[in-house]
Motif scaffolding. Structure first.
Motif, PDB file in Angstrom:
ATOM      1  N   GLN A 157      -6.431   9.213  -4.002  1.00  0.00           N
ATOM      2  CA  GLN A 157      -6.754   7.839  -3.634  1.00  0.00           C
ATOM      3  C   GLN A 157      -5.500   7.022  -3.352  1.00  0.00           C
ATOM      4  O   GLN A 157      -4.451   7.200  -3.994  1.00  0.00           O
ATOM      5  CB  GLN A 157      -7.571   7.174  -4.745  1.00  0.00           C
ATOM      6  CG  GLN A 157      -8.958   7.776  -4.926  1.00  0.00           C
ATOM      7  CD  GLN A 157      -9.721   7.089  -6.032  1.00  0.00           C
ATOM      8  OE1 GLN A 157      -9.307   7.117  -7.193  1.00  0.00           O
ATOM      9  NE2 GLN A 157     -10.838   6.453  -5.684  1.00  0.00           N
ATOM     10  N   THR A 158      -5.630   6.093  -2.418  1.00  0.00           N
ATOM     11  CA  THR A 158      -4.527   5.210  -2.051  1.00  0.00           C
ATOM     12  C   THR A 158      -4.302   4.171  -3.149  1.00  0.00           C
ATOM     13  O   THR A 158      -5.232   3.771  -3.859  1.00  0.00           O
ATOM     14  CB  THR A 158      -4.851   4.510  -0.719  1.00  0.00           C
ATOM     15  OG1 THR A 158      -5.051   5.494   0.280  1.00  0.00           O
ATOM     16  CG2 THR A 158      -3.714   3.596  -0.291  1.00  0.00           C
ATOM     17  N   ARG A 159      -3.064   3.708  -3.280  1.00  0.00           N
ATOM     18  CA  ARG A 159      -2.715   2.673  -4.253  1.00  0.00           C
ATOM     19  C   ARG A 159      -2.325   1.387  -3.525  1.00  0.00           C
ATOM     20  O   ARG A 159      -1.600   1.438  -2.526  1.00  0.00           O
ATOM     21  CB  ARG A 159      -1.562   3.118  -5.148  1.00  0.00           C
ATOM     22  CG  ARG A 159      -1.844   4.327  -6.019  1.00  0.00           C
ATOM     23  CD  ARG A 159      -0.609   4.669  -6.831  1.00  0.00           C
ATOM     24  NE  ARG A 159      -0.792   5.860  -7.652  1.00  0.00           N
ATOM     25  CZ  ARG A 159       0.146   6.374  -8.446  1.00  0.00           C
ATOM     26  NH1 ARG A 159       1.337   5.779  -8.509  1.00  0.00           N
ATOM     27  NH2 ARG A 159      -0.099   7.457  -9.152  1.00  0.00           N
ATOM     28  N   ASP A 160      -2.764   0.241  -4.067  1.00  0.00           N
ATOM     29  CA  ASP A 160      -2.333  -1.076  -3.623  1.00  0.00           C
ATOM     30  C   ASP A 160      -1.618  -1.758  -4.783  1.00  0.00           C
ATOM     31  O   ASP A 160      -2.221  -2.028  -5.833  1.00  0.00           O
ATOM     32  CB  ASP A 160      -3.523  -1.927  -3.181  1.00  0.00           C
ATOM     33  CG  ASP A 160      -4.003  -1.567  -1.784  1.00  0.00           C
ATOM     34  OD1 ASP A 160      -3.284  -0.817  -1.102  1.00  0.00           O
ATOM     35  OD2 ASP A 160      -5.096  -2.011  -1.395  1.00  0.00           O
ATOM     36  N   TYR A 177      -1.349  -1.943  -9.991  1.00  0.00           N
ATOM     37  CA  TYR A 177      -1.890  -1.373  -8.761  1.00  0.00           C
ATOM     38  C   TYR A 177      -3.369  -1.037  -8.933  1.00  0.00           C
ATOM     39  O   TYR A 177      -3.847  -0.773 -10.046  1.00  0.00           O
ATOM     40  CB  TYR A 177      -1.096  -0.146  -8.326  1.00  0.00           C
ATOM     41  CG  TYR A 177      -1.276   1.111  -9.155  1.00  0.00           C
ATOM     42  CD1 TYR A 177      -2.316   1.992  -8.899  1.00  0.00           C
ATOM     43  CD2 TYR A 177      -0.383   1.433 -10.169  1.00  0.00           C
ATOM     44  CE1 TYR A 177      -2.483   3.155  -9.633  1.00  0.00           C
ATOM     45  CE2 TYR A 177      -0.535   2.589 -10.914  1.00  0.00           C
ATOM     46  CZ  TYR A 177      -1.579   3.446 -10.639  1.00  0.00           C
ATOM     47  OH  TYR A 177      -1.734   4.592 -11.373  1.00  0.00           O
ATOM     48  N   ARG A 178      -4.042  -1.088  -7.793  1.00  0.00           N
ATOM     49  CA  ARG A 178      -5.444  -0.682  -7.729  1.00  0.00           C
ATOM     50  C   ARG A 178      -5.499   0.698  -7.096  1.00  0.00           C
ATOM     51  O   ARG A 178      -4.973   0.927  -6.012  1.00  0.00           O
ATOM     52  CB  ARG A 178      -6.257  -1.673  -6.895  1.00  0.00           C
ATOM     53  CG  ARG A 178      -7.761  -1.330  -6.839  1.00  0.00           C
ATOM     54  CD  ARG A 178      -8.520  -2.210  -5.870  1.00  0.00           C
ATOM     55  NE  ARG A 178      -8.097  -1.959  -4.500  1.00  0.00           N
ATOM     56  CZ  ARG A 178      -7.450  -2.842  -3.746  1.00  0.00           C
ATOM     57  NH1 ARG A 178      -7.148  -4.037  -4.225  1.00  0.00           N
ATOM     58  NH2 ARG A 178      -7.090  -2.536  -2.506  1.00  0.00           N
ATOM     59  N   ARG A 228       0.831  -1.201   0.000  1.00  0.00           N
ATOM     60  CA  ARG A 228       0.000   0.000   0.000  1.00  0.00           C
ATOM     61  C   ARG A 228       0.870   1.258   0.000  1.00  0.00           C
ATOM     62  O   ARG A 228       1.794   1.383   0.799  1.00  0.00           O
ATOM     63  CB  ARG A 228      -0.943   0.005   1.203  1.00  0.00           C
ATOM     64  CG  ARG A 228      -1.858   1.208   1.282  1.00  0.00           C
ATOM     65  CD  ARG A 228      -3.087   0.915   2.110  1.00  0.00           C
ATOM     66  NE  ARG A 228      -3.927  -0.095   1.471  1.00  0.00           N
ATOM     67  CZ  ARG A 228      -5.069  -0.555   1.991  1.00  0.00           C
ATOM     68  NH1 ARG A 228      -5.494  -0.083   3.157  1.00  0.00           N
ATOM     69  NH2 ARG A 228      -5.768  -1.455   1.351  1.00  0.00           N
ATOM     70  N   VAL A 229       0.557   2.161  -0.910  1.00  0.00           N
ATOM     71  CA  VAL A 229       1.273   3.428  -1.047  1.00  0.00           C
ATOM     72  C   VAL A 229       0.250   4.550  -0.941  1.00  0.00           C
ATOM     73  O   VAL A 229      -0.667   4.650  -1.770  1.00  0.00           O
ATOM     74  CB  VAL A 229       2.030   3.522  -2.384  1.00  0.00           C
ATOM     75  CG1 VAL A 229       2.673   4.895  -2.537  1.00  0.00           C
ATOM     76  CG2 VAL A 229       3.090   2.437  -2.486  1.00  0.00           C
ATOM     77  N   ALA A 230       0.378   5.372   0.092  1.00  0.00           N
ATOM     78  CA  ALA A 230      -0.478   6.548   0.237  1.00  0.00           C
ATOM     79  C   ALA A 230       0.137   7.704  -0.544  1.00  0.00           C
ATOM     80  O   ALA A 230       1.354   7.913  -0.536  1.00  0.00           O
ATOM     81  CB  ALA A 230      -0.625   6.915   1.710  1.00  0.00           C
ATOM     82  N   ARG A 268     -10.013   1.669  -9.663  1.00  0.00           N
ATOM     83  CA  ARG A 268      -9.583   1.339 -11.023  1.00  0.00           C
ATOM     84  C   ARG A 268      -8.208   0.676 -10.958  1.00  0.00           C
ATOM     85  O   ARG A 268      -7.446   0.871 -10.014  1.00  0.00           O
ATOM     86  CB  ARG A 268      -9.519   2.604 -11.888  1.00  0.00           C
ATOM     87  CG  ARG A 268     -10.875   3.266 -12.107  1.00  0.00           C
ATOM     88  CD  ARG A 268     -10.720   4.510 -12.974  1.00  0.00           C
ATOM     89  NE  ARG A 268      -9.858   5.502 -12.340  1.00  0.00           N
ATOM     90  CZ  ARG A 268      -9.345   6.561 -12.971  1.00  0.00           C
ATOM     91  NH1 ARG A 268      -9.569   6.733 -14.259  1.00  0.00           N
ATOM     92  NH2 ARG A 268      -8.583   7.420 -12.311  1.00  0.00           N
ATOM     93  N   TRP A 269      -7.906  -0.098 -12.008  1.00  0.00           N
ATOM     94  CA  TRP A 269      -6.643  -0.837 -12.063  1.00  0.00           C
ATOM     95  C   TRP A 269      -5.747  -0.261 -13.168  1.00  0.00           C
ATOM     96  O   TRP A 269      -6.227   0.141 -14.229  1.00  0.00           O
ATOM     97  CB  TRP A 269      -6.895  -2.321 -12.332  1.00  0.00           C
ATOM     98  CG  TRP A 269      -7.578  -3.024 -11.192  1.00  0.00           C
ATOM     99  CD1 TRP A 269      -8.923  -3.066 -10.939  1.00  0.00           C
ATOM    100  CD2 TRP A 269      -6.940  -3.763 -10.157  1.00  0.00           C
ATOM    101  NE1 TRP A 269      -9.174  -3.786  -9.808  1.00  0.00           N
ATOM    102  CE2 TRP A 269      -7.963  -4.242  -9.291  1.00  0.00           C
ATOM    103  CE3 TRP A 269      -5.614  -4.086  -9.837  1.00  0.00           C
ATOM    104  CZ2 TRP A 269      -7.711  -5.011  -8.169  1.00  0.00           C
ATOM    105  CZ3 TRP A 269      -5.363  -4.864  -8.725  1.00  0.00           C
ATOM    106  CH2 TRP A 269      -6.386  -5.317  -7.903  1.00  0.00           C
ATOM    107  N   PHE A 270      -4.432  -0.269 -12.865  1.00  0.00           N
ATOM    108  CA  PHE A 270      -3.454   0.283 -13.815  1.00  0.00           C
ATOM    109  C   PHE A 270      -2.213  -0.609 -13.857  1.00  0.00           C
ATOM    110  O   PHE A 270      -1.835  -1.235 -12.856  1.00  0.00           O
ATOM    111  CB  PHE A 270      -3.037   1.704 -13.408  1.00  0.00           C
ATOM    112  CG  PHE A 270      -4.140   2.715 -13.514  1.00  0.00           C
ATOM    113  CD1 PHE A 270      -4.328   3.427 -14.689  1.00  0.00           C
ATOM    114  CD2 PHE A 270      -4.985   2.968 -12.434  1.00  0.00           C
ATOM    115  CE1 PHE A 270      -5.339   4.376 -14.780  1.00  0.00           C
ATOM    116  CE2 PHE A 270      -5.988   3.900 -12.522  1.00  0.00           C
ATOM    117  CZ  PHE A 270      -6.176   4.603 -13.696  1.00  0.00           C
TER     118      PHE A 270
END
Length: 515
Positions: A477-480, A495-496, A464-466, A507-509
């Motif tokens: 938004q936070t990324r997972d 990441y989501r 998890r990256v804030a 969303r996914w990237f």
């Protein structure tokens, strides 16, 4: 302090273009008076006049229609402040032959700090005579004065007779000049004249307290600066070199081989100074002064401190090979100067017998030579930044700037990257279509990217990256992040963005690939 003023800069620029650089030496052709005009207060008015037009009684700010009614043959050209500024910059470049401390003084003047330089030209009087004579033969009307303060030099060059002002003559020379010579605002000058204070002498011996109450501190500050009671530093237009060496030539040179030969000789004279400081140069600049006054500057950089003349000359050899066709030697260069704009401590440690340092030197030499020939930005390297957001964690910098840091990291046996990061990171994350994913924090089971369907075989995460709220805002938004391997063995970094159950929907990237 040497102050130079150019009262006819705009018209001299036009005259040089029409009649040649040496038009003043040959005498003014029998042409109509010349003036420049510009729009002022919704009217076309004269902004500059040559000497001929001034002798006819024309004045600045006069209407163009009125001036042409008085002298129908008047040659009026539209003003070009940008061209005037370029000419003043070229003159400032040319003045570097006398001192590196050259500063702009308004739109039509220069200030030169000649402290410690005058004796190289035979003294202050000889230096002033030389510079005014050369400018005259270059088609420029220049007036100059030398004194111990910028304010006094400015006043004498513009409102006085110029020349050298000794310290004991300061007050005597300043008193008969008009109050405008103190570089005051026009409103203050007009107010002083209304009170009968028309000359500096009327102000020098007046009570200071009433003057301060009525006109503010600016009046007495300018007066004290002119008299030398207050310090007034100048700001050079270019960084002053930490070390410099030059060669004045009896015969001008112009070929590439001649320039490189003299550059090598000048580099030899710089080496003892660098050794005395225990330093080596990182940024060098070669300044070429052409006979007609034009100046060319060639800069090269090094990834490690250098002091060997052959290495320094080699960098300029590479650079000249690339740009020599763009350099117009004209009638040749009469002065060559080599400046050290930046230097770092030089490592005198003896290399080991295994020759490990030879690899570092070879790499540095390669980077230096390629950068000198193709430009410092042709080779890029990555430099870490203090950010946990992947696209901001590194930046690209010229290789010659980052190479010393990378060699230090190698010596410390520390990895400059994180192993869980992909080898290739996309500049712009690409959208991914995810059909199935574990809720709330699971990886995708299948996804579609670039029109290809992938079935996930293995995954690891989430990481998890804030986001950085001071950059992205509070609503970022936070990324997972997940490390994904599909059934064919390809590995991805996905990441989501956002969390399930929150708005907007996650969303996914695709952010990078491992192999």
């Amino acid at each position: 302090m040497l102050a130079l003023s150019f009262p006819h800069l705009a018209t001299d620029r036009i005259a040089r273009k029409r009649w040649g650089l040496s038009w003043r030496s040959k005498g003014r052709p029998e042409e109509p008076p010349l003036a420049c005009c510009g729009k002022l207060n919704n009217a076309m008015r004269l902004t500059a006049l040559d000497e001929f037009a001034e002798r006819l009684g024309l004045r600045k700010d006069q209407g163009v229609a009125e001036a042409r009614a008085m002298y129908p043959a008047l040659d009026v050209m539209e003003e070009d402040p940008a061209a005037d500024r370029r000419l003043l910059e070229a003159i400032a470049d040319w003045c570097d032959r006398y001192t590196p401390m050259v500063a702009f003084d308004g739109r039509d003047g220069l200030l030169l700090d000649i402290t410690g330089c005058a004796h190289l030209f035979g003294g202050e009087r000889a230096l002033l005579k030389d510079i005014l004579s050369r400018l005259f033969h270059m088609g420029l009307d220049a007036r100059g004065a030398v004194s111990s303060t910028p304010g006094l030099s400015w006043a004498v060059s513009r409102f006085g007779n110029g020349g050298i002002v000794e310290d004991e003559e300061t007050e005597h020379v300043l008193m008969p000049l008009p109050v405008a010579a103190l570089r005051l605002e026009e409103q203050i000058v007009e107010a002083l004249k209304k009170l009968g204070l028309k000359y500096v002498g009327d102000v020098i011996h007046a009570p200071r307290a009433p003057l301060t109450r009525r006109f503010g501190q600016a009046l007495l500050l300018r007066l004290d600066q002119a008299l030398g009671r207050e310090e007034e530093p100048i700001s050079p237009r270019r960084p002053v070199a930490s070390l410099s060496s030059e060669r004045r030539l009896i015969e001008p040179i112009g070929t590439e081989e001649q320039i490189l030969a003299v550059t090598g000789q000048v580099a030899v004279s710089l080496k003892p100074s660098l050794e005395a400081r225990g330093a080596g140069g990182r940024v060098f600049e070669l300044v070429l002064f052409r006979v007609d006054g034009r100046v060319f500057r060639i800069s090269v950089g090094a990834s490690r401190p250098l002091r060997e003349p052959k290495l320094v000359a080699g960098l300029f050899s590479e650079r000249l090979h690339a740009i020599y066709d763009d350099i117009d030697a004209g009638y040749g260069f009469e002065i060559l100067r080599l400046d050290v704009l930046r230097h770092d401590p030089f490592n005198d440690t003896q290399g080991d017998f295994e020759g490990d340092r030879q690899d570092e030197i070879s790499l540095s030499t390669f980077v230096d030579r390629v950068s000198a020939r193709l430009g410092r930005d042709c080779l890029q390297s990555f430099q870490l930044r203090e950010s946990h957001v992947p696209e901001r964690a590194v930046i690209t910098v010229p290789a010659m700037e980052s190479l010393p840091a990378l060699q230090k990291v190698k010596q410390d046996s520390a990895l400059p990257f994180r192993e869980e990061r992909p080898l290739r990171l996309f500049a712009n994350p690409e959208p991914v279509e995810v059909a199935f994913a574990e809720v709330p924090d699971g990886p995708p089971q299948t996804f579609r990217w670039r029109r290809t369907q992938h079935q996930v075989a293995r995954s690891e995460g989430p990481e998890r990256v804030a986001m950085e709220w001071w950059i992205d805002g509070d609503d970022a938004q936070t990324r997972d992040y997940f490390r994904i391997e599909d059934e064919s063995g390809h590995r991805f970094w996905i990441y989501r963005q956002g969390l399930y159950g929150e708005k907007p929907d996650p969303r996914w990237f695709m952010h990078g690939v491992f192999a």
